[in-house]
Scaffold this motif. Structure first.
Motif, mmCIF file in Angstrom:
data_model
loop_
_atom_site.group_PDB
_atom_site.id
_atom_site.type_symbol
_atom_site.label_atom_id
_atom_site.label_comp_id
_atom_site.label_asym_id
_atom_site.label_seq_id
_atom_site.Cartn_x
_atom_site.Cartn_y
_atom_site.Cartn_z
ATOM 1 N N SER A 1 -26.786 40.335 -30.994
ATOM 2 C CA SER A 1 -25.828 39.236 -31.139
ATOM 3 C C SER A 1 -26.645 37.973 -30.987
ATOM 4 N N LEU A 2 -26.141 37.088 -32.055
ATOM 5 C CA LEU A 2 -26.813 35.898 -32.389
ATOM 6 C C LEU A 2 -26.066 34.687 -31.489
ATOM 7 N N LYS A 3 -26.608 34.206 -30.675
ATOM 8 C CA LYS A 3 -25.857 33.234 -29.563
ATOM 9 C C LYS A 3 -26.088 31.814 -29.991
ATOM 10 N N ILE A 4 -25.071 30.917 -30.185
ATOM 11 C CA ILE A 4 -25.255 29.590 -30.504
ATOM 12 C C ILE A 4 -25.032 28.925 -29.150
ATOM 13 N N ILE B 1 -13.500 31.175 -33.944
ATOM 14 C CA ILE B 1 -13.061 32.269 -34.670
ATOM 15 C C ILE B 1 -12.662 32.023 -36.190
ATOM 16 N N HIS B 2 -11.846 30.934 -36.340
ATOM 17 C CA HIS B 2 -11.409 30.721 -37.304
ATOM 18 C C HIS B 2 -12.220 30.245 -38.472
ATOM 19 N N TYR B 3 -13.476 29.930 -38.039
ATOM 20 C CA TYR B 3 -14.753 29.523 -38.831
ATOM 21 C C TYR B 3 -15.813 30.637 -38.975
ATOM 22 N N GLY B 4 -15.523 31.771 -38.355
ATOM 23 C CA GLY B 4 -16.431 33.120 -38.971
ATOM 24 C C GLY B 4 -16.639 33.964 -37.415
ATOM 25 N N ALA B 5 -16.829 33.021 -36.133
ATOM 26 C CA ALA B 5 -17.486 33.781 -35.057
ATOM 27 C C ALA B 5 -16.871 35.116 -34.738
ATOM 28 N N ASP B 6 -17.703 35.958 -34.483
ATOM 29 C CA ASP B 6 -17.111 37.372 -34.137
ATOM 30 C C ASP B 6 -16.945 37.564 -32.791
ATOM 31 N N ALA B 7 -17.420 36.524 -31.885
ATOM 32 C CA ALA B 7 -17.116 36.557 -30.396
ATOM 33 C C ALA B 7 -17.488 35.154 -29.958
ATOM 34 N N VAL B 8 -16.802 34.574 -28.905
ATOM 35 C CA VAL B 8 -17.037 33.343 -28.198
ATOM 36 C C VAL B 8 -17.287 33.718 -26.633
ATOM 37 N N TYR B 9 -17.916 32.868 -26.284
ATOM 38 C CA TYR B 9 -18.137 32.678 -24.679
ATOM 39 C C TYR B 9 -17.521 31.473 -24.091
ATOM 40 N N GLU C 1 -29.141 40.341 -26.942
ATOM 41 C CA GLU C 1 -28.361 38.838 -27.267
ATOM 42 C C GLU C 1 -29.520 37.800 -27.355
ATOM 43 N N ALA C 2 -29.677 37.126 -28.366
ATOM 44 C CA ALA C 2 -30.737 35.930 -28.451
ATOM 45 C C ALA C 2 -30.026 34.741 -28.859
ATOM 46 N N PHE C 3 -30.674 33.397 -28.292
ATOM 47 C CA PHE C 3 -30.114 32.275 -28.737
ATOM 48 C C PHE C 3 -30.823 32.243 -30.237
ATOM 49 N N VAL C 4 -29.907 31.385 -31.000
ATOM 50 C CA VAL C 4 -30.549 31.336 -32.466
ATOM 51 C C VAL C 4 -30.340 29.758 -32.704
ATOM 52 N N HIS C 5 -29.339 28.978 -32.015
ATOM 53 C CA HIS C 5 -29.018 27.384 -32.330
ATOM 54 C C HIS C 5 -28.655 26.728 -31.209
ATOM 55 N N GLU D 1 -23.683 40.417 -34.329
ATOM 56 C CA GLU D 1 -22.348 39.412 -33.866
ATOM 57 C C GLU D 1 -22.934 37.966 -33.916
ATOM 58 N N VAL D 2 -21.963 37.151 -34.555
ATOM 59 C CA VAL D 2 -22.091 35.846 -34.529
ATOM 60 C C VAL D 2 -21.326 35.427 -33.179
ATOM 61 N N LEU D 3 -22.231 35.035 -32.064
ATOM 62 C CA LEU D 3 -21.499 34.413 -30.831
ATOM 63 C C LEU D 3 -21.267 32.869 -30.605
ATOM 64 N N ALA D 4 -20.278 32.426 -30.750
ATOM 65 C CA ALA D 4 -20.181 30.745 -30.664
ATOM 66 C C ALA D 4 -19.591 30.556 -29.211
#
Length: 416
Positions: A254-257, A26-34, A167-171, A11-14
Protein backbone atom coordinates in the motif's frame (compact mmCIF):
# COMPACT_ATOMS: atom_id res chain seq x y z
CA UNK A 1 8.29 -9.59 -18.89
CA UNK A 2 8.69 -13.04 -17.35
CA UNK A 3 10.50 -11.73 -14.28
CA UNK A 4 7.60 -9.46 -13.40
CA UNK A 5 4.74 -11.96 -13.41
CA UNK A 6 4.81 -12.15 -9.60
CA UNK A 7 4.58 -8.39 -9.08
CA UNK A 8 1.54 -7.36 -7.09
CA UNK A 9 -0.22 -4.10 -7.85
CA UNK A 10 -0.02 -1.91 -4.75
CA UNK A 11 -2.96 -0.05 -3.33
CA UNK A 12 -2.96 3.74 -3.71
CA UNK A 13 -4.13 4.94 -0.28
CA UNK A 14 -5.27 8.57 0.00
CA UNK A 15 -6.18 10.77 2.97
CA UNK A 16 -9.78 11.84 3.47
CA UNK A 17 -10.42 14.40 6.19
CA UNK A 18 -14.07 14.85 5.14
CA UNK A 19 -16.74 13.00 3.20
CA UNK A 20 -16.17 15.35 0.26
CA UNK A 21 -12.45 14.51 0.25
CA UNK A 22 -13.25 10.78 0.48
CA UNK A 23 -15.38 10.92 -2.64
CA UNK A 24 -12.84 13.13 -4.42
CA UNK A 25 -9.93 10.80 -3.66
CA UNK A 26 -11.77 7.73 -4.94
CA UNK A 27 -13.09 9.59 -8.00
CA UNK A 28 -9.49 10.53 -8.84
CA UNK A 29 -8.15 7.00 -8.58
CA UNK A 30 -7.47 6.07 -4.96
CA UNK A 31 -7.99 2.36 -4.23
CA UNK A 32 -8.58 3.11 -0.56
CA UNK A 33 -8.86 6.07 1.80
CA UNK A 34 -8.18 6.53 5.49
CA UNK A 35 -10.39 8.69 7.66
CA UNK A 36 -10.78 9.63 11.31
CA UNK A 37 -13.71 8.75 13.51
CA UNK A 38 -15.00 10.98 16.27
CA UNK A 39 -12.72 9.30 18.83
CA UNK A 40 -9.25 7.79 19.30
CA UNK A 41 -7.64 9.59 16.33
CA UNK A 42 -4.71 11.97 15.90
CA UNK A 43 -6.27 14.77 13.84
CA UNK A 44 -8.60 16.55 16.23
CA UNK A 45 -8.96 19.46 13.80
CA UNK A 46 -9.76 17.33 10.75
CA UNK A 47 -13.41 16.88 9.72
CA UNK A 48 -13.74 13.60 11.56
CA UNK A 49 -16.57 11.28 10.53
CA UNK A 50 -19.79 10.45 12.34
CA UNK A 51 -21.13 6.91 11.95
CA UNK A 52 -23.69 8.20 9.44
CA UNK A 53 -20.94 9.82 7.34
CA UNK A 54 -18.86 6.64 7.57
CA UNK A 55 -21.82 4.64 6.27
CA UNK A 56 -22.21 7.02 3.32
CA UNK A 57 -18.47 6.92 2.65
CA UNK A 58 -18.36 3.13 2.78
CA UNK A 59 -21.31 2.87 0.39
CA UNK A 60 -19.60 5.23 -2.07
CA UNK A 61 -16.31 3.34 -1.76
CA UNK A 62 -17.92 -0.07 -2.31
CA UNK A 63 -19.72 1.23 -5.39
CA UNK A 64 -16.30 2.14 -6.80
CA UNK A 65 -14.43 -1.00 -5.61
CA UNK A 66 -12.53 0.96 -2.98
CA UNK A 67 -11.95 0.54 0.76
CA UNK A 68 -12.21 2.79 3.81
CA UNK A 69 -9.89 2.55 6.81
CA UNK A 70 -10.30 4.39 10.13
CA UNK A 71 -7.32 5.84 11.98
CA UNK A 72 -7.63 5.30 15.74
CA UNK A 73 -3.96 5.81 16.49
CA UNK A 74 -3.83 7.95 19.61
CA UNK A 75 -1.81 7.06 22.71
CA UNK A 76 -4.28 6.30 25.50
CA UNK A 77 -3.86 7.39 29.08
CA UNK A 78 -5.84 5.87 31.96
CA UNK A 79 -9.54 5.94 31.15
CA UNK A 80 -9.12 6.96 27.50
CA UNK A 81 -9.84 3.43 26.32
CA UNK A 82 -13.32 3.38 27.86
CA UNK A 83 -15.92 2.80 25.16
CA UNK A 84 -13.34 1.66 22.62
CA UNK A 85 -14.88 -1.78 22.24
CA UNK A 86 -18.27 -0.32 21.31
CA UNK A 87 -16.59 2.17 18.93
CA UNK A 88 -14.74 -0.63 17.11
CA UNK A 89 -17.89 -2.76 16.89
CA UNK A 90 -19.82 0.16 15.43
CA UNK A 91 -17.29 0.93 12.70
CA UNK A 92 -16.97 -2.80 11.93
CA UNK A 93 -20.73 -3.05 11.47
CA UNK A 94 -20.75 0.06 9.26
CA UNK A 95 -18.44 -1.76 6.88
CA UNK A 96 -15.04 -0.20 7.56
CA UNK A 97 -12.31 -2.40 6.01
CA UNK A 98 -9.71 -1.98 8.79
CA UNK A 99 -8.74 0.17 11.75
CA UNK A 100 -5.27 1.74 12.06
CA UNK A 101 -4.01 1.59 15.66
CA UNK A 102 -0.75 2.17 17.54
CA UNK A 103 -1.63 1.70 21.22
CA UNK A 104 -1.39 -1.97 22.37
CA UNK A 105 -4.39 -1.49 24.66
CA UNK A 106 -6.59 -0.39 21.78
CA UNK A 107 -5.23 -3.21 19.61
CA UNK A 108 -6.12 -5.78 22.27
CA UNK A 109 -9.59 -4.27 22.75
CA UNK A 110 -10.27 -4.28 19.01
CA UNK A 111 -9.15 -7.88 18.52
CA UNK A 112 -11.06 -9.24 21.51
CA UNK A 113 -14.18 -7.05 21.49
CA UNK A 114 -14.69 -6.43 17.76
CA UNK A 115 -13.73 -9.70 16.07
CA UNK A 116 -13.79 -9.53 12.30
CA UNK A 117 -12.45 -5.97 12.11
CA UNK A 118 -8.89 -6.14 10.65
CA UNK A 119 -6.23 -4.17 12.52
CA UNK A 120 -3.34 -2.30 10.89
CA UNK A 121 -0.40 -1.02 12.94
CA UNK A 122 -0.01 2.76 12.69
CA UNK A 123 3.24 4.46 11.72
CA UNK A 124 3.01 6.00 15.21
CA UNK A 125 4.32 2.66 16.53
CA UNK A 126 7.63 3.16 14.64
CA UNK A 127 8.00 -0.34 13.15
CA UNK A 128 11.46 -0.47 11.56
CA UNK A 129 12.46 -4.17 11.37
CA UNK A 130 10.98 -7.50 10.34
CA UNK A 131 11.08 -8.96 13.87
CA UNK A 132 8.65 -6.23 14.92
CA UNK A 133 6.40 -6.98 11.95
CA UNK A 134 6.45 -10.69 12.82
CA UNK A 135 5.50 -9.87 16.42
CA UNK A 136 2.44 -7.93 15.31
CA UNK A 137 1.52 -10.62 12.79
CA UNK A 138 1.48 -13.15 15.64
CA UNK A 139 -0.76 -10.78 17.60
CA UNK A 140 -3.30 -11.01 14.78
CA UNK A 141 -2.61 -7.85 12.74
CA UNK A 142 -2.94 -7.97 8.95
CA UNK A 143 -0.80 -4.96 8.00
CA UNK A 144 1.96 -2.73 9.37
CA UNK A 145 2.46 0.88 8.34
CA UNK A 146 6.24 1.27 8.38
CA UNK A 147 7.97 4.09 10.22
CA UNK A 148 8.85 6.91 7.84
CA UNK A 149 12.48 6.48 8.86
CA UNK A 150 12.89 3.09 7.14
CA UNK A 151 15.27 2.97 4.16
CA UNK A 152 14.53 1.22 0.86
CA UNK A 153 17.26 -1.31 1.67
CA UNK A 154 15.48 -2.05 4.95
CA UNK A 155 12.13 -2.36 3.16
CA UNK A 156 13.67 -5.04 0.94
CA UNK A 157 15.11 -6.89 3.95
CA UNK A 158 11.79 -6.69 5.82
CA UNK A 159 9.90 -8.14 2.87
CA UNK A 160 12.33 -11.08 2.62
CA UNK A 161 11.55 -12.16 6.17
CA UNK A 162 7.81 -11.60 6.59
CA UNK A 163 4.66 -11.91 4.51
CA UNK A 164 2.50 -9.50 6.53
CA UNK A 165 1.15 -6.63 4.42
CA UNK A 166 3.43 -3.60 4.27
CA UNK A 167 2.13 -0.04 3.96
CA UNK A 168 4.62 2.78 3.40
CA UNK A 169 4.31 6.54 3.08
CA UNK A 170 5.13 7.85 -0.39
CA UNK A 171 4.00 11.48 -0.33
CA UNK A 172 3.33 14.31 2.08
CA UNK A 173 4.55 15.93 5.26
CA UNK A 174 7.34 14.38 7.31
CA UNK A 175 7.61 14.43 11.10
CA UNK A 176 10.90 15.85 12.37
CA UNK A 177 10.85 13.21 15.11
CA UNK A 178 10.06 9.52 14.94
CA UNK A 179 6.29 9.54 14.47
CA UNK A 180 4.60 9.05 17.81
CA UNK A 181 7.69 10.02 19.77
CA UNK A 182 7.55 13.84 19.71
CA UNK A 183 6.66 15.98 22.71
CA UNK A 184 7.58 19.42 21.34
CA UNK A 185 3.93 20.40 21.00
CA UNK A 186 3.24 19.24 24.57
CA UNK A 187 6.08 21.41 25.87
CA UNK A 188 5.52 24.49 23.71
CA UNK A 189 1.74 24.76 23.65
CA UNK A 190 0.44 22.10 26.08
CA UNK A 191 -1.24 20.31 23.16
CA UNK A 192 -0.50 16.59 23.13
CA UNK A 193 0.86 15.55 19.73
CA UNK A 194 0.19 11.89 20.47
CA UNK A 195 -3.42 12.41 21.45
CA UNK A 196 -4.65 14.50 18.52
CA UNK A 197 -3.51 18.02 19.35
CA UNK A 198 -0.18 18.62 17.60
CA UNK A 199 0.49 22.35 17.12
CA UNK A 200 3.41 21.60 14.75
CA UNK A 201 5.93 23.41 16.95
CA UNK A 202 8.74 22.10 14.74
CA UNK A 203 7.50 24.35 11.94
CA UNK A 204 7.67 27.53 14.04
CA UNK A 205 10.54 29.95 13.44
CA UNK A 206 13.10 30.14 16.24
CA UNK A 207 15.79 32.67 17.10
CA UNK A 208 19.31 31.64 18.14
CA UNK A 209 20.92 32.91 21.33
CA UNK A 210 24.48 33.11 22.60
CA UNK A 211 24.15 32.08 26.25
CA UNK A 212 27.56 31.47 27.86
CA UNK A 213 27.59 29.24 30.93
CA UNK A 214 26.63 31.15 34.06
CA UNK A 215 25.14 34.12 32.22
CA UNK A 216 21.77 35.37 33.37
CA UNK A 217 19.05 34.89 30.76
CA UNK A 218 18.47 38.63 30.35
CA UNK A 219 22.14 39.09 29.41
CA UNK A 220 21.98 36.63 26.51
CA UNK A 221 22.62 37.94 23.00
CA UNK A 222 20.28 37.20 20.13
CA UNK A 223 21.71 36.07 16.81
CA UNK A 224 19.01 37.92 14.88
CA UNK A 225 20.53 39.62 11.89
CA UNK A 226 23.54 37.29 11.92
CA UNK A 227 21.73 34.38 10.25
CA UNK A 228 19.91 34.46 6.92
CA UNK A 229 16.52 33.62 8.43
CA UNK A 230 14.91 32.33 11.63
CA UNK A 231 15.59 28.66 12.27
CA UNK A 232 12.99 25.89 12.17
CA UNK A 233 13.26 22.17 12.87
CA UNK A 234 10.93 21.26 10.01
CA UNK A 235 11.56 18.74 7.25
CA UNK A 236 10.59 19.21 3.63
CA UNK A 237 7.81 17.02 2.29
CA UNK A 238 8.25 13.53 0.86
CA UNK A 239 7.64 12.55 -2.76
CA UNK A 240 8.41 9.10 -4.13
CA UNK A 241 6.83 9.57 -7.56
CA UNK A 242 10.19 8.93 -9.27
CA UNK A 243 10.73 5.63 -7.41
CA UNK A 244 7.51 3.63 -7.89
CA UNK A 245 9.41 0.58 -9.27
CA UNK A 246 11.55 0.30 -6.11
CA UNK A 247 8.46 0.31 -3.90
CA UNK A 248 6.61 -2.30 -5.95
CA UNK A 249 9.59 -4.59 -6.52
CA UNK A 250 10.35 -4.58 -2.80
CA UNK A 251 6.85 -5.77 -1.98
CA UNK A 252 5.10 -2.69 -0.60
CA UNK A 253 1.37 -3.49 -0.59
CA UNK A 254 0.00 0.00 0.00
CA UNK A 255 1.37 3.41 -1.07
CA UNK A 256 0.21 5.90 1.53
CA UNK A 257 -0.32 9.61 0.87
CA UNK A 258 -0.26 11.94 3.89
CA UNK A 259 -2.67 14.85 4.28
CA UNK A 260 -6.07 14.44 5.97
CA UNK A 261 -6.05 18.21 6.61
CA UNK A 262 -5.25 19.06 2.96
CA UNK A 263 -7.70 20.40 0.35
CA UNK A 264 -9.64 18.54 -2.35
CA UNK A 265 -7.23 20.20 -4.81
CA UNK A 266 -4.34 18.36 -3.14
CA UNK A 267 -6.21 15.07 -2.67
CA UNK A 268 -7.44 14.95 -6.28
CA UNK A 269 -4.08 15.88 -7.78
CA UNK A 270 -1.88 13.52 -5.76
CA UNK A 271 -4.30 10.58 -6.05
CA UNK A 272 -4.49 11.16 -9.81
CA UNK A 273 -0.69 11.20 -10.20
CA UNK A 274 0.11 8.09 -8.14
CA UNK A 275 -2.73 6.14 -9.77
CA UNK A 276 -1.31 7.04 -13.20
CA UNK A 277 2.22 6.04 -12.19
CA UNK A 278 1.18 2.70 -10.69
CA UNK A 279 -1.02 1.86 -13.67
CA UNK A 280 1.79 2.73 -16.08
CA UNK A 281 4.32 0.54 -14.27
CA UNK A 282 2.02 -2.45 -13.90
CA UNK A 283 1.03 -2.26 -17.58
CA UNK A 284 4.63 -2.57 -18.77
CA UNK A 285 7.36 -2.82 -16.10
CA UNK A 286 10.13 -3.39 -18.65
CA UNK A 287 9.55 -0.13 -20.48
CA UNK A 288 8.29 2.01 -17.60
CA UNK A 289 9.48 5.61 -17.55
CA UNK A 290 8.72 8.41 -15.12
CA UNK A 291 6.74 11.12 -16.91
CA UNK A 292 7.73 14.73 -16.39
CA UNK A 293 4.05 15.68 -16.36
CA UNK A 294 3.55 13.66 -13.16
CA UNK A 295 6.30 15.59 -11.40
CA UNK A 296 5.04 18.92 -12.75
CA UNK A 297 1.55 18.07 -11.53
CA UNK A 298 2.72 17.39 -7.97
CA UNK A 299 4.54 20.72 -7.83
CA UNK A 300 1.23 22.45 -8.58
CA UNK A 301 0.00 21.48 -5.11
CA UNK A 302 3.37 21.44 -3.31
CA UNK A 303 3.44 23.53 -0.13
CA UNK A 304 7.11 22.85 0.58
CA UNK A 305 10.09 21.48 -1.27
CA UNK A 306 10.17 17.73 -1.93
CA UNK A 307 12.62 14.93 -1.14
CA UNK A 308 12.71 11.14 -0.76
CA UNK A 309 12.92 11.30 3.04
CA UNK A 310 14.93 8.42 4.55
CA UNK A 311 14.49 5.97 1.67
CA UNK A 312 17.91 6.47 0.05
CA UNK A 313 20.04 8.35 2.60
CA UNK A 314 19.83 10.02 5.97
CA UNK A 315 18.36 13.48 5.37
CA UNK A 316 20.81 16.40 5.38
CA UNK A 317 20.35 20.15 5.71
CA UNK A 318 19.08 20.03 2.11
CA UNK A 319 15.99 18.21 3.38
CA UNK A 320 15.21 20.87 5.98
CA UNK A 321 13.12 24.03 5.62
CA UNK A 322 16.03 26.40 6.00
CA UNK A 323 18.01 28.53 3.60
CA UNK A 324 17.17 29.62 0.05
CA UNK A 325 14.14 27.99 -1.51
CA UNK A 326 13.78 26.55 -4.98
CA UNK A 327 11.08 28.40 -6.86
CA UNK A 328 7.88 26.41 -6.85
CA UNK A 329 5.12 27.15 -9.40
CA UNK A 330 2.11 27.99 -7.28
CA UNK A 331 -1.44 27.32 -8.40
CA UNK A 332 -4.74 28.32 -6.82
CA UNK A 333 -7.73 25.98 -6.78
CA UNK A 334 -10.59 28.10 -8.15
CA UNK A 335 -13.53 25.81 -8.82
CA UNK A 336 -15.13 22.50 -9.71
CA UNK A 337 -17.46 21.42 -12.49
CA UNK A 338 -21.05 20.75 -11.38
CA UNK A 339 -22.58 20.12 -14.81
CA UNK A 340 -21.81 20.29 -18.52
CA UNK A 341 -24.09 20.83 -21.52
CA UNK A 342 -22.57 19.16 -24.56
CA UNK A 343 -24.89 20.95 -26.98
CA UNK A 344 -23.98 24.47 -25.85
CA UNK A 345 -20.50 23.61 -24.53
CA UNK A 346 -21.38 25.45 -21.32
CA UNK A 347 -20.05 24.29 -17.93
CA UNK A 348 -21.72 24.98 -14.62
CA UNK A 349 -19.04 25.72 -12.04
CA UNK A 350 -18.93 26.12 -8.27
CA UNK A 351 -16.37 28.77 -7.40
CA UNK A 352 -13.76 28.03 -4.72
CA UNK A 353 -11.47 31.05 -5.17
CA UNK A 354 -11.54 34.39 -6.95
CA UNK A 355 -11.05 34.52 -10.72
CA UNK A 356 -12.02 36.89 -13.53
CA UNK A 357 -12.75 37.17 -17.24
CA UNK A 358 -9.40 37.15 -19.06
CA UNK A 359 -7.71 34.75 -16.64
CA UNK A 360 -5.87 31.74 -18.02
CA UNK A 361 -7.24 28.67 -16.23
CA UNK A 362 -6.60 24.93 -16.28
CA UNK A 363 -9.22 22.16 -16.15
CA UNK A 364 -8.17 18.69 -14.97
CA UNK A 365 -9.96 15.44 -14.27
CA UNK A 366 -9.39 11.76 -13.44
CA UNK A 367 -7.13 9.85 -15.78
CA UNK A 368 -4.91 12.86 -16.43
CA UNK A 369 -7.32 14.84 -18.59
CA UNK A 370 -5.95 18.40 -18.82
CA UNK A 371 -6.45 21.52 -20.89
CA UNK A 372 -6.04 25.27 -20.48
CA UNK A 373 -8.13 28.14 -21.77
CA UNK A 374 -8.91 31.78 -21.18
CA UNK A 375 -12.09 32.81 -19.39
CA UNK A 376 -14.00 34.63 -22.14
CA UNK A 377 -17.28 35.20 -20.34
CA UNK A 378 -19.21 34.20 -17.21
CA UNK A 379 -22.78 34.38 -15.99
CA UNK A 380 -24.09 34.11 -12.44
CA UNK A 381 -26.88 31.74 -11.41
CA UNK A 382 -29.46 34.32 -12.48
CA UNK A 383 -28.06 34.42 -16.01
CA UNK A 384 -26.47 37.87 -15.65
CA UNK A 385 -23.08 38.51 -17.25
CA UNK A 386 -20.29 39.07 -14.73
CA UNK A 387 -16.62 39.91 -15.17
CA UNK A 388 -15.37 38.26 -11.99
CA UNK A 389 -16.34 35.56 -9.49
CA UNK A 390 -15.54 36.98 -6.03
CA UNK A 391 -17.96 35.10 -3.79
CA UNK A 392 -16.96 31.72 -2.31
CA UNK A 393 -19.10 28.77 -3.44
CA UNK A 394 -21.09 30.87 -5.94
CA UNK A 395 -22.56 29.00 -8.92
CA UNK A 396 -21.76 30.31 -12.39
CA UNK A 397 -21.72 29.21 -16.01
CA UNK A 398 -19.01 29.64 -18.62
CA UNK A 399 -18.17 28.36 -22.11
CA UNK A 400 -15.39 25.77 -22.31
CA UNK A 401 -13.23 24.84 -25.30
CA UNK A 402 -13.26 21.10 -24.56
CA UNK A 403 -15.83 18.76 -22.97
CA UNK A 404 -15.63 18.50 -19.17
CA UNK A 405 -17.22 16.16 -16.64
CA UNK A 406 -18.87 16.52 -13.25
CA UNK A 407 -16.11 16.49 -10.63
CA UNK A 408 -13.42 18.02 -12.84
CA UNK A 409 -11.37 20.68 -11.06
CA UNK A 410 -10.21 24.14 -12.14
CA UNK A 411 -7.08 26.03 -11.07
CA UNK A 412 -5.03 28.99 -12.17
CA UNK A 413 -1.44 30.04 -11.73
CA UNK A 414 -0.93 32.57 -8.96
CA UNK A 415 0.22 36.06 -9.81
CA UNK A 416 3.97 36.51 -9.37
Amino acid sequence: METHTALKRPEVLAPAGTLEKLKTAIHYGADAVYIGGNAYGLRSRAGNFSLEEMAEGVAYAKAHNAKVYVAANMVTHEGNQEGAGEFFRQIRDVGISAVIVSDPALIEICITEAPGLPVHLSTQASATNYETLEFWKEEGLERVVLAREVSMEEVAEIRKHTDIQIEAFVHGAMCISYSGRCVLSNHMSMRDANRGGCSQSCRWKYDLFDMPFGTEAHESLTAKGQVTEPFSMSAVDMSMIEHIPDLIQNGVDSLKIEGRMKSIHYVSTVSNVYKAAVDSYMADPEHYQVKEEWIDELWKVAQRELSTGFYYHTPTDQEQLFGPRRKIPQYTFIGEVMAYDDATKIATVRQRNHFSVGDEIEFYGPGFQHFTQSVTEMKNDEGESIDRAPNPMMILTMPVVQPVSVGDMIRKKKEA
